[in-house]
Design an enzyme around this catalytic site. Sequence first.
Site, mmCIF file in Angstrom:
data_model
loop_
_atom_site.group_PDB
_atom_site.id
_atom_site.type_symbol
_atom_site.label_atom_id
_atom_site.label_comp_id
_atom_site.label_asym_id
_atom_site.label_seq_id
_atom_site.Cartn_x
_atom_site.Cartn_y
_atom_site.Cartn_z
ATOM 1 C CG MET A 191 -70.646 -46.302 -65.949
ATOM 2 S SD MET A 191 -68.945 -46.839 -66.363
ATOM 3 C CE MET A 191 -69.129 -48.619 -66.412
ATOM 4 C CB CYS A 192 -71.924 -42.144 -64.858
ATOM 5 S SG CYS A 192 -71.798 -40.355 -64.975
ATOM 6 C CB ILE A 193 -76.320 -40.029 -65.359
ATOM 7 C CG1 ILE A 193 -77.734 -39.482 -65.107
ATOM 8 C CG2 ILE A 193 -76.039 -40.172 -66.857
ATOM 9 C CD1 ILE A 193 -78.068 -39.229 -63.649
#
Length: 218
Positions: free
Chosen positions: A135-137
């Site tokens: 998730m995210c980066i």
Amino acid sequence: MKKIALILSGCGVYDGSEIHETVLTMLAIEQHGAAYRCFAPNMTQHHVINHHTGEVSENESRNVLVESARIARGDVEDLNDLHVDEFDALIVPGGFGAAKNLCNFAIDGDNYTINEHVLAAGKAFAQAEKPAGYMCIAPALLPLIYPKGIQGTIGTDTGTANLIAAKGLAHCESPVDEVVIDPAHKVVTTPAYMLATSISEAAVGINRLVKSVIALIE
């Protein structure tokens, strides 16, 4: 009960694991009837950020494993002790630690590399054909773990996506509350705080990621 390994990268959005993302992941795993154990590389983190001012804390050094213990309430293990046969799936929360400690994307986006222990763990799950969520980066790790063309999302940031795509990610734009699933590799991604403006927004996509990862467990 399904067992999921979490790889953490410290404690705090600017130099470690994003705390909200990590806690929401832990909560969602339990709410979906599974269990988790936390792991982190035993290494010095890239640098320390004063989260109040946003500035680098000069002459201060912290350990990724020790800092990750803050989120895990002390219950975190050395990443070298992660054995894929003990787990059904892997999930990696975001935060700048994923891009500074697990890999160096935040420092050298044009030619970034991945920590060898993170690479070994990620590849172990990939080769065992066990599901994984990033998730995210954290999806920046995917093209260094999986074959070229692995599908994933970091949201809608074209500049960031292009840097990761140059390494082999087939990037798919996604809103904050959705997930992108690569069924061939059993990989699920969601933007989380790459797009979220509140903890409740982040929670929707993270919950869907966890649910989707568990659904892919055979």
